[in-house]
Write a protein that holds these residues in place. Structure first.
Motif, PDB file in Angstrom:
ATOM      1  N   SER A 118     -12.647  -2.191  11.033  1.00 47.23           N
ATOM      2  CA  SER A 118     -13.185  -3.550  10.877  1.00 47.23           C
ATOM      3  C   SER A 118     -12.996  -4.351  12.163  1.00 47.23           C
ATOM      4  O   SER A 118     -13.923  -5.040  12.630  1.00 47.23           O
ATOM      5  CB  SER A 118     -12.490  -4.260   9.712  1.00 47.23           C
ATOM      6  OG  SER A 118     -12.706  -3.572   8.501  1.00 47.23           O
ATOM      7  N   TRP A 119     -11.800  -4.268  12.730  1.00 44.02           N
ATOM      8  CA  TRP A 119     -11.515  -5.001  13.975  1.00 44.02           C
ATOM      9  C   TRP A 119     -12.409  -4.497  15.109  1.00 44.02           C
ATOM     10  O   TRP A 119     -12.967  -5.280  15.873  1.00 44.02           O
ATOM     11  CB  TRP A 119     -10.047  -4.848  14.343  1.00 44.02           C
ATOM     12  CG  TRP A 119      -9.657  -5.616  15.572  1.00 44.02           C
ATOM     13  CD1 TRP A 119      -9.649  -5.170  16.862  1.00 44.02           C
ATOM     14  CD2 TRP A 119      -9.247  -6.987  15.607  1.00 44.02           C
ATOM     15  NE1 TRP A 119      -9.247  -6.178  17.706  1.00 44.02           N
ATOM     16  CE2 TRP A 119      -8.993  -7.296  16.967  1.00 44.02           C
ATOM     17  CE3 TRP A 119      -9.056  -7.964  14.631  1.00 44.02           C
ATOM     18  CZ2 TRP A 119      -8.562  -8.562  17.367  1.00 44.02           C
ATOM     19  CZ3 TRP A 119      -8.630  -9.219  15.039  1.00 44.02           C
ATOM     20  CH2 TRP A 119      -8.391  -9.510  16.392  1.00 44.02           C
ATOM     21  N   ARG A 120     -12.560  -3.169  15.197  1.00 44.08           N
ATOM     22  CA  ARG A 120     -13.357  -2.573  16.265  1.00 44.08           C
ATOM     23  C   ARG A 120     -14.842  -2.938  16.127  1.00 44.08           C
ATOM     24  O   ARG A 120     -15.516  -3.234  17.124  1.00 44.08           O
ATOM     25  CB  ARG A 120     -13.179  -1.054  16.239  1.00 44.08           C
ATOM     26  CG  ARG A 120     -13.881  -0.326  17.366  1.00 44.08           C
ATOM     27  CD  ARG A 120     -13.550   1.166  17.328  1.00 44.08           C
ATOM     28  NE  ARG A 120     -14.331   1.908  18.289  1.00 44.08           N
ATOM     29  CZ  ARG A 120     -14.052   1.994  19.585  1.00 44.08           C
ATOM     30  NH1 ARG A 120     -12.982   1.376  20.063  1.00 44.08           N
ATOM     31  NH2 ARG A 120     -14.805   2.699  20.410  1.00 44.08           N
ATOM     32  N   LEU A 121     -15.362  -2.946  14.901  1.00 40.27           N
ATOM     33  CA  LEU A 121     -16.756  -3.320  14.696  1.00 40.27           C
ATOM     34  C   LEU A 121     -17.010  -4.769  15.101  1.00 40.27           C
ATOM     35  O   LEU A 121     -18.027  -5.086  15.724  1.00 40.27           O
ATOM     36  CB  LEU A 121     -17.149  -3.108  13.233  1.00 40.27           C
ATOM     37  CG  LEU A 121     -17.358  -1.661  12.785  1.00 40.27           C
ATOM     38  CD1 LEU A 121     -17.571  -1.596  11.273  1.00 40.27           C
ATOM     39  CD2 LEU A 121     -18.551  -1.032  13.513  1.00 40.27           C
ATOM     40  N   LEU A 122     -16.083  -5.645  14.742  1.00 41.30           N
ATOM     41  CA  LEU A 122     -16.223  -7.050  15.125  1.00 41.30           C
ATOM     42  C   LEU A 122     -16.142  -7.209  16.641  1.00 41.30           C
ATOM     43  O   LEU A 122     -16.880  -8.000  17.242  1.00 41.30           O
ATOM     44  CB  LEU A 122     -15.158  -7.895  14.429  1.00 41.30           C
ATOM     45  CG  LEU A 122     -15.339  -8.083  12.920  1.00 41.30           C
ATOM     46  CD1 LEU A 122     -14.098  -8.691  12.297  1.00 41.30           C
ATOM     47  CD2 LEU A 122     -16.560  -8.965  12.634  1.00 41.30           C
TER      48      LEU A 122
ATOM     49  N   LEU B 124      -2.697   5.565   5.489  1.00 42.64           N
ATOM     50  CA  LEU B 124      -3.474   6.005   6.650  1.00 42.64           C
ATOM     51  C   LEU B 124      -4.937   5.557   6.560  1.00 42.64           C
ATOM     52  O   LEU B 124      -5.474   4.981   7.520  1.00 42.64           O
ATOM     53  CB  LEU B 124      -3.371   7.525   6.812  1.00 42.64           C
ATOM     54  CG  LEU B 124      -1.987   8.051   7.220  1.00 42.64           C
ATOM     55  CD1 LEU B 124      -1.997   9.569   7.302  1.00 42.64           C
ATOM     56  CD2 LEU B 124      -1.542   7.439   8.537  1.00 42.64           C
ATOM     57  N   PRO B 125      -5.630   5.767   5.414  1.00 40.19           N
ATOM     58  CA  PRO B 125      -6.990   5.206   5.294  1.00 40.19           C
ATOM     59  C   PRO B 125      -7.002   3.677   5.356  1.00 40.19           C
ATOM     60  O   PRO B 125      -7.947   3.084   5.897  1.00 40.19           O
ATOM     61  CB  PRO B 125      -7.462   5.707   3.928  1.00 40.19           C
ATOM     62  CG  PRO B 125      -6.616   6.893   3.633  1.00 40.19           C
ATOM     63  CD  PRO B 125      -5.297   6.627   4.270  1.00 40.19           C
ATOM     64  N   TYR B 126      -5.965   3.052   4.807  1.00 39.17           N
ATOM     65  CA  TYR B 126      -5.871   1.585   4.849  1.00 39.17           C
ATOM     66  C   TYR B 126      -5.837   1.087   6.292  1.00 39.17           C
ATOM     67  O   TYR B 126      -6.591   0.181   6.679  1.00 39.17           O
ATOM     68  CB  TYR B 126      -4.630   1.138   4.085  1.00 39.17           C
ATOM     69  CG  TYR B 126      -4.284  -0.319   4.239  1.00 39.17           C
ATOM     70  CD1 TYR B 126      -5.014  -1.304   3.581  1.00 39.17           C
ATOM     71  CD2 TYR B 126      -3.215  -0.712   5.048  1.00 39.17           C
ATOM     72  CE1 TYR B 126      -4.698  -2.650   3.730  1.00 39.17           C
ATOM     73  CE2 TYR B 126      -2.886  -2.052   5.204  1.00 39.17           C
ATOM     74  CZ  TYR B 126      -3.630  -3.014   4.542  1.00 39.17           C
ATOM     75  OH  TYR B 126      -3.315  -4.337   4.694  1.00 39.17           O
ATOM     76  N   LEU B 127      -4.980   1.692   7.116  1.00 40.79           N
ATOM     77  CA  LEU B 127      -4.901   1.301   8.518  1.00 40.79           C
ATOM     78  C   LEU B 127      -6.208   1.623   9.252  1.00 40.79           C
ATOM     79  O   LEU B 127      -6.634   0.871  10.137  1.00 40.79           O
ATOM     80  CB  LEU B 127      -3.723   2.007   9.196  1.00 40.79           C
ATOM     81  CG  LEU B 127      -2.334   1.567   8.726  1.00 40.79           C
ATOM     82  CD1 LEU B 127      -1.260   2.453   9.362  1.00 40.79           C
ATOM     83  CD2 LEU B 127      -2.083   0.099   9.054  1.00 40.79           C
ATOM     84  N   ALA B 128      -6.843   2.729   8.860  1.00 41.46           N
ATOM     85  CA  ALA B 128      -8.121   3.094   9.475  1.00 41.46           C
ATOM     86  C   ALA B 128      -9.195   2.057   9.162  1.00 41.46           C
ATOM     87  O   ALA B 128     -10.024   1.720  10.023  1.00 41.46           O
ATOM     88  CB  ALA B 128      -8.553   4.482   8.997  1.00 41.46           C
TER      89      ALA B 128
ATOM     90  N   VAL C 187       0.828  -1.197   0.000  1.00 45.19           N
ATOM     91  CA  VAL C 187       0.000   0.000   0.000  1.00 45.19           C
ATOM     92  C   VAL C 187       0.869   1.257   0.000  1.00 45.19           C
ATOM     93  O   VAL C 187       0.558   2.242  -0.686  1.00 45.19           O
ATOM     94  CB  VAL C 187      -0.964  -0.012   1.211  1.00 45.19           C
ATOM     95  CG1 VAL C 187      -1.701   1.322   1.332  1.00 45.19           C
ATOM     96  CG2 VAL C 187      -1.967  -1.142   1.080  1.00 45.19           C
ATOM     97  N   LEU C 188       1.968   1.230   0.740  1.00 44.03           N
ATOM     98  CA  LEU C 188       2.884   2.377   0.755  1.00 44.03           C
ATOM     99  C   LEU C 188       3.484   2.620  -0.623  1.00 44.03           C
ATOM    100  O   LEU C 188       3.609   3.769  -1.068  1.00 44.03           O
ATOM    101  CB  LEU C 188       3.991   2.153   1.778  1.00 44.03           C
ATOM    102  CG  LEU C 188       3.640   2.459   3.228  1.00 44.03           C
ATOM    103  CD1 LEU C 188       4.710   1.905   4.163  1.00 44.03           C
ATOM    104  CD2 LEU C 188       3.466   3.957   3.444  1.00 44.03           C
ATOM    105  N   VAL C 189       3.858   1.540  -1.309  1.00 44.38           N
ATOM    106  CA  VAL C 189       4.408   1.689  -2.665  1.00 44.38           C
ATOM    107  C   VAL C 189       3.355   2.264  -3.600  1.00 44.38           C
ATOM    108  O   VAL C 189       3.639   3.154  -4.413  1.00 44.38           O
ATOM    109  CB  VAL C 189       4.920   0.332  -3.192  1.00 44.38           C
ATOM    110  CG1 VAL C 189       5.221   0.418  -4.694  1.00 44.38           C
ATOM    111  CG2 VAL C 189       6.169  -0.096  -2.445  1.00 44.38           C
ATOM    112  N   LEU C 190       2.136   1.771  -3.510  1.00 39.67           N
ATOM    113  CA  LEU C 190       1.100   2.183  -4.449  1.00 39.67           C
ATOM    114  C   LEU C 190       0.583   3.595  -4.170  1.00 39.67           C
ATOM    115  O   LEU C 190       0.414   4.395  -5.097  1.00 39.67           O
ATOM    116  CB  LEU C 190      -0.074   1.203  -4.387  1.00 39.67           C
ATOM    117  CG  LEU C 190       0.204  -0.271  -4.710  1.00 39.67           C
ATOM    118  CD1 LEU C 190      -1.086  -1.063  -4.658  1.00 39.67           C
ATOM    119  CD2 LEU C 190       0.871  -0.423  -6.062  1.00 39.67           C
ATOM    120  N   MET C 191       0.337   3.913  -2.898  1.00 44.83           N
ATOM    121  CA  MET C 191      -0.370   5.146  -2.566  1.00 44.83           C
ATOM    122  C   MET C 191       0.310   6.010  -1.511  1.00 44.83           C
ATOM    123  O   MET C 191      -0.222   7.050  -1.129  1.00 44.83           O
ATOM    124  CB  MET C 191      -1.795   4.816  -2.103  1.00 44.83           C
ATOM    125  CG  MET C 191      -2.636   4.146  -3.172  1.00 44.83           C
ATOM    126  SD  MET C 191      -4.297   3.705  -2.569  1.00 44.83           S
ATOM    127  CE  MET C 191      -3.914   2.335  -1.493  1.00 44.83           C
ATOM    128  N   GLY C 192       1.487   5.592  -1.047  1.00 40.78           N
ATOM    129  CA  GLY C 192       2.224   6.398  -0.093  1.00 40.78           C
ATOM    130  C   GLY C 192       1.507   6.563   1.237  1.00 40.78           C
ATOM    131  O   GLY C 192       0.563   5.831   1.568  1.00 40.78           O
TER     132      GLY C 192
END
Length: 295
Positions: A241-245, A232-236, A222-227
């Motif tokens: 997802s983890w928090r909702l579960l 940051l949105p990826y980690l969010a 993801v860092l290579v593709l979108m820096g």
């Protein structure tokens, strides 16, 4: 979606799709590694079970997602025959995971199974049995000479480690040159743009980075593709997802444990995917992503 309908869908997924996949793999590791493999793909993982997939990695990852779902149905089942059938399916899935020789799954699945095992004593014995079965076949059996599928060679093979180091160094070098926005989102971005950024760490040659077509790590990819703007949105998304579960698991309505228990086992599936994503670019395994989306 009622509890009954969800249960039927999960039975179709586990008993139908899961049994199909494990039997497909069983024919490959017991009879012919290239059973029903297209001619153009026979040189990719030629001595590993891959089922109907293009290589062994998506096969192993999808199987690892089905194991916690099988345990969930085992938890829900009250009939002895159903529990026996589910236990047999779970053991068969683990057997095919061993034959897929996907080391990321060998690591991720036992860790993921610890999550529901701690929460639900009723599945603890079966979980321990599955983890022990995996460990004995992967670690103990080859050590005492019972190595029918070349697992020892897979464990001590240095080339994949060299390639991982070189490709991680190359990806890091690419991120260093374009830290904010990356090189653009695409399936082949890394493969097409990496040539000017070959790198390695230690005494390993950068040439080890030539063959891999992705960084074999979702975060680096993801860092290579979108820096940074993309990671940051990826980690969010991962955190949300983890928090909702977790909230679904912790906030079950009184008298109906089904949603809470299902969320707990889907959380185990999610954990298996995250761990596999540390060693492979699981974000490109479309089968796994679609399955998790529907879960």
């Amino acid at each position: 979606w009622t509890t009954e309908r969800l249960t039927v869908c999960l039975w179709v997924l586990v008993a139908g799709v899961g049994t199909y996949l494990l039997l497909f793999g069983a024919v490959q590791y017991a009879y012919d590694w290239n059973f029903l493999v297209p001619e153009a793909l026979k040189q990719i993982h030629p001595d590993r079970a891959r089922g109907p997939f293009e290589n062994a990695v998506p096969y192993g990852v999808v199987l690892s997602m089905l194991v916690p779902l099988t345990l969930f149905l085992y938890l829900q089942s009250r009939r002895r025959l159903s529990r026996i059938a589910l236990a047999a399916i779970a053991l068969g899935l683990v057997q095919s995971i061993v034959a897929s020789k996907t080391r990321a799954v060998w690591i991720g699945l036992p860790i993921a199974l610890l999550l529901p095992s701690v929460r639900y004593p009723r599945i603890r014995l079966l979980s321990v049995l599955l983890i022990a079965d995996l460990a004995v076949q992967v670690l103990l059996a080859p050590a005492v000479g019972l190595d029918f599928w070349g697992l020892h060679n897979r464990l001590v093979q240095p080339e994949p480690v060299y390639a991982r180091v070189a490709v991680a160094a190359t990806a890091s070098n690419m991120v260093e040159h374009r830290p904010l926005f990356g090189f653009g989102f695409g399936m082949f971005t890394f493969q097409e743009d990496k040539a000017d950024y070959y790198n390695s760490w230690g005494n390993m040659s950068p040439e080890w980075a030539v063959y891999p077509n992705n960084p074999h790590n979702d975060l680096l990819n993801v860092l290579v593709l979108m820096g940074v703007c993309g990671v940051l949105p990826y980690l969010a998304i991962l955190w949300t997802s983890w928090r909702l579960l977790w909230k679904k698991y912790a906030g079950a309505p009184q008298g109906d444990p089904f949603p809470s228990e299902l969320a707990s086992f889907v959380q185990a599936v999610f954990l298996a995917l995250i761990i596999a994503g540390l060693f492979h670019s699981v974000m490109y395994v479309s089968f796994a992503q679609v399955l998790f989306f529907f879960l």
